[in-house]
Design a protein around this motif. Structure first.
Motif, mmCIF file in Angstrom:
data_model
loop_
_atom_site.group_PDB
_atom_site.id
_atom_site.type_symbol
_atom_site.label_atom_id
_atom_site.label_comp_id
_atom_site.label_asym_id
_atom_site.label_seq_id
_atom_site.Cartn_x
_atom_site.Cartn_y
_atom_site.Cartn_z
ATOM 1 N N PHE A 279 -14.979 -6.128 30.525
ATOM 2 C CA PHE A 279 -15.653 -5.382 31.588
ATOM 3 C C PHE A 279 -16.934 -6.068 32.062
ATOM 4 N N GLN A 280 -17.253 -7.215 31.476
ATOM 5 C CA GLN A 280 -18.468 -7.952 31.820
ATOM 6 C C GLN A 280 -19.684 -7.008 31.764
ATOM 7 N N ALA A 281 -19.797 -6.341 30.625
ATOM 8 C CA ALA A 281 -20.831 -5.318 30.455
ATOM 9 C C ALA A 281 -22.206 -5.945 30.281
ATOM 10 N N ASP A 282 -23.197 -5.311 30.908
ATOM 11 C CA ASP A 282 -24.591 -5.748 30.807
ATOM 12 C C ASP A 282 -25.348 -4.991 29.725
ATOM 13 N N HIS A 283 -24.890 -3.758 29.413
ATOM 14 C CA HIS A 283 -25.580 -2.906 28.456
ATOM 15 C C HIS A 283 -24.553 -2.209 27.565
ATOM 16 N N VAL A 284 -24.999 -1.760 26.397
ATOM 17 C CA VAL A 284 -24.184 -0.909 25.535
ATOM 18 C C VAL A 284 -25.043 0.249 25.053
ATOM 19 N N MET A 285 -24.380 1.365 24.759
ATOM 20 C CA MET A 285 -25.080 2.532 24.215
ATOM 21 C C MET A 285 -24.183 3.207 23.195
ATOM 22 N N SER A 286 -24.702 3.420 21.992
ATOM 23 C CA SER A 286 -23.923 4.063 20.936
ATOM 24 C C SER A 286 -24.482 5.434 20.619
ATOM 25 N N PHE A 287 -23.609 6.250 20.022
ATOM 26 C CA PHE A 287 -24.021 7.564 19.537
ATOM 27 C C PHE A 287 -23.639 7.698 18.072
ATOM 28 N N SER A 288 -24.556 8.204 17.264
ATOM 29 C CA SER A 288 -24.325 8.518 15.866
ATOM 30 C C SER A 288 -23.746 7.308 15.123
ATOM 31 N N PRO B 254 -23.708 -11.306 22.024
ATOM 32 C CA PRO B 254 -22.854 -11.446 23.206
ATOM 33 C C PRO B 254 -23.685 -11.854 24.423
ATOM 34 N N ARG B 255 -23.238 -12.865 25.123
ATOM 35 C CA ARG B 255 -24.035 -13.530 26.156
ATOM 36 C C ARG B 255 -24.434 -12.602 27.294
ATOM 37 N N ARG B 256 -23.548 -11.711 27.697
ATOM 38 C CA ARG B 256 -23.804 -10.904 28.892
ATOM 39 C C ARG B 256 -24.754 -9.744 28.633
ATOM 40 N N VAL B 257 -24.767 -9.216 27.417
ATOM 41 C CA VAL B 257 -25.500 -7.968 27.150
ATOM 42 C C VAL B 257 -27.002 -8.232 27.145
ATOM 43 N N LYS B 258 -27.725 -7.444 27.959
ATOM 44 C CA LYS B 258 -29.169 -7.635 28.122
ATOM 45 C C LYS B 258 -29.999 -6.542 27.446
ATOM 46 N N LYS B 259 -29.451 -5.337 27.323
ATOM 47 C CA LYS B 259 -30.167 -4.237 26.693
ATOM 48 C C LYS B 259 -29.170 -3.360 25.941
ATOM 49 N N ALA B 260 -29.671 -2.671 24.906
ATOM 50 C CA ALA B 260 -28.829 -1.761 24.132
ATOM 51 C C ALA B 260 -29.607 -0.501 23.791
ATOM 52 N N ILE B 261 -28.876 0.611 23.717
ATOM 53 C CA ILE B 261 -29.440 1.893 23.291
ATOM 54 C C ILE B 261 -28.637 2.376 22.085
ATOM 55 N N VAL B 262 -29.330 2.753 21.026
ATOM 56 C CA VAL B 262 -28.702 3.300 19.823
ATOM 57 C C VAL B 262 -29.274 4.699 19.635
ATOM 58 N N SER B 263 -28.433 5.717 19.775
ATOM 59 C CA SER B 263 -28.918 7.096 19.722
ATOM 60 C C SER B 263 -28.400 7.811 18.482
ATOM 61 N N SER B 264 -29.246 8.702 17.942
ATOM 62 C CA SER B 264 -28.903 9.548 16.793
ATOM 63 C C SER B 264 -28.363 8.730 15.628
ATOM 64 N N PHE B 265 -29.097 7.670 15.307
ATOM 65 C CA PHE B 265 -28.712 6.789 14.205
ATOM 66 C C PHE B 265 -29.971 6.402 13.448
ATOM 67 N N ARG C 103 -30.787 -8.498 12.173
ATOM 68 C CA ARG C 103 -31.908 -9.414 12.400
ATOM 69 C C ARG C 103 -31.557 -10.521 13.392
ATOM 70 N N ASN C 104 -30.259 -10.701 13.665
ATOM 71 C CA ASN C 104 -29.825 -11.698 14.644
ATOM 72 C C ASN C 104 -29.884 -11.184 16.080
ATOM 73 N N ILE C 105 -30.115 -9.881 16.257
ATOM 74 C CA ILE C 105 -30.109 -9.307 17.605
ATOM 75 C C ILE C 105 -31.292 -9.846 18.393
ATOM 76 N N ASP C 106 -30.985 -10.352 19.602
ATOM 77 C CA ASP C 106 -32.021 -11.037 20.380
ATOM 78 C C ASP C 106 -32.293 -10.378 21.730
ATOM 79 N N ILE C 107 -31.965 -9.093 21.861
ATOM 80 C CA ILE C 107 -32.222 -8.353 23.101
ATOM 81 C C ILE C 107 -33.022 -7.097 22.767
ATOM 82 N N PRO C 108 -33.656 -6.466 23.757
ATOM 83 C CA PRO C 108 -34.359 -5.202 23.509
ATOM 84 C C PRO C 108 -33.387 -4.081 23.146
ATOM 85 N N VAL C 109 -33.743 -3.320 22.134
ATOM 86 C CA VAL C 109 -32.935 -2.177 21.702
ATOM 87 C C VAL C 109 -33.818 -0.935 21.697
ATOM 88 N N LEU C 110 -33.350 0.110 22.363
ATOM 89 C CA LEU C 110 -34.036 1.401 22.377
ATOM 90 C C LEU C 110 -33.335 2.334 21.397
#
Length: 295
Positions: A93-102, A116-127, A209-216
């Motif tokens: 899907f050539q995704a730019d962002h990901v968001m997880s729940f729990s 992953p080269r394309r992903v620029k930001k990630a959100i991790v919720s309720s974790f 520790r290898n994650i190299d993008i901003p994570v909220l």
């Protein structure tokens, strides 16, 4: 708002049901990752919060929802395998962002550690990086009830613990969903709980520790199971972290009441699209057939 539906082949091993909510004006695409035993229906409110500002992708794990009919269920799937499935979906899907729940956060962190080269930001919720006492009790009892395939006890456990702040309508959907699951889904969740209790979470955190993008990281102030304070310990594991607490919300955040829904939406879009300021949509209760389950 009708999605484009496809069942994708993942490396000849799994078939994954997907829903793609396309928005003509959107420049970015986000993939949402479910909690355990949840399906695409669990993200109904989140889709309304993010679309049409973003294209939104939902999917069911091979053992769950509308994917399970396309798979043979011959073996249990680890969080590591779920991470590789997510990486394939990101590419497709050539995704730019990901968001997880729990508990979707575990496979998401494992996937992001591959950078992953394309992903620029990630959100991790309720974790949380911590298995605190309420969560350990929840997982221990859940493991017992799942092993016994006790649908009544599993349904009540979810609603009386992580789901206790949900409206009664959502609790009814949760219970109905749990009581109709196949035995292989119970076995899959039992396997995941044992992975967590046997320190699988530590493996995910060490790789984070290898994650190299901003994570909220987003957590509810009233969530006893993945607390705001515990979530802030992610700054020990992820290089670029931001944190947000949703006021008067428990584990299920935007599903619990209107104010939590609006606050969650503002936080998500403020992180993903900080230059956009739009009127917030009215909170909508779940339509029949949708449920809030995530473990």
């Amino acid at each position: 708002m009708r999605p484009e539906i496809a069942v994708l082949d993942i490396q000849g091993q799994y078939r994954v049901y997907t829903e793609f909510y396309r928005a003509d004006a959107a420049e970015k695409t986000i993939i949402l990752i479910n909690g355990s035993l949840a399906t695409t229906a669990s993200f109904a409110q989140t889709v309304r919060n993010l679309h049409p500002q973003l294209n939104v992708v939902l999917f069911d794990q091979p053992y769950a929802g509308k994917s399970k009919q396309h798979n043979r269920q011959e073996r249990l799937i680890s969080k590591e395998t779920e991470a590789h499935i997510l990486l394939e979906l990101i590419d497709h899907f050539q995704a730019d962002h990901v968001m997880s729940f729990s508990w979707g956060g575990a496979s998401t962190l494992l996937a992001l550690a591959h950078q992953p080269r394309r992903v620029k930001k990630a959100i991790v919720s309720s974790f949380s990086p911590v298995i605190n006492e309420p969560m350990r009790d929840y997982l221990s009892r859940g493991s017992q009830y799942l092993a016994a395939c006790d649908r009544y006890q599993v349904g009540n456990l979810v609603n009386n613990t992580i789901g206790k702040h949900l409206p009664s309508l959502f609790k009814r959907f949760n219970y109905r969903h749990v009581s109709s699951l196949d035995s292989h889904e119970y076995a899959q969740m039992h396997f995941h709980i044992n992975e967590v209790l046997q320190h699988d979470l530590e493996r995910a955190l060490s790789r984070a520790r290898n994650i190299d993008i901003p994570v909220l990281f987003v957590n509810g102030e009233r969530d006893e199971y993945t607390t705001v304070a515990d979530a802030r310990q992610f700054d020990r594991h992820v290089g670029t972290c931001q944190f947000s607490a949703i006021r008067d919300a428990g584990h299920f955040l935007d599903m619990e009441h209107k104010a939590a829904c609006e606050d969650t939406r503002a936080v998500l879009l403020g992180f993903l699209k900080p230059d956009v300021r739009e009127k917030r949509p009215r909170y909508q209760a779940a339509a029949q057939g949708q449920h809030a389950l995530a473990m």
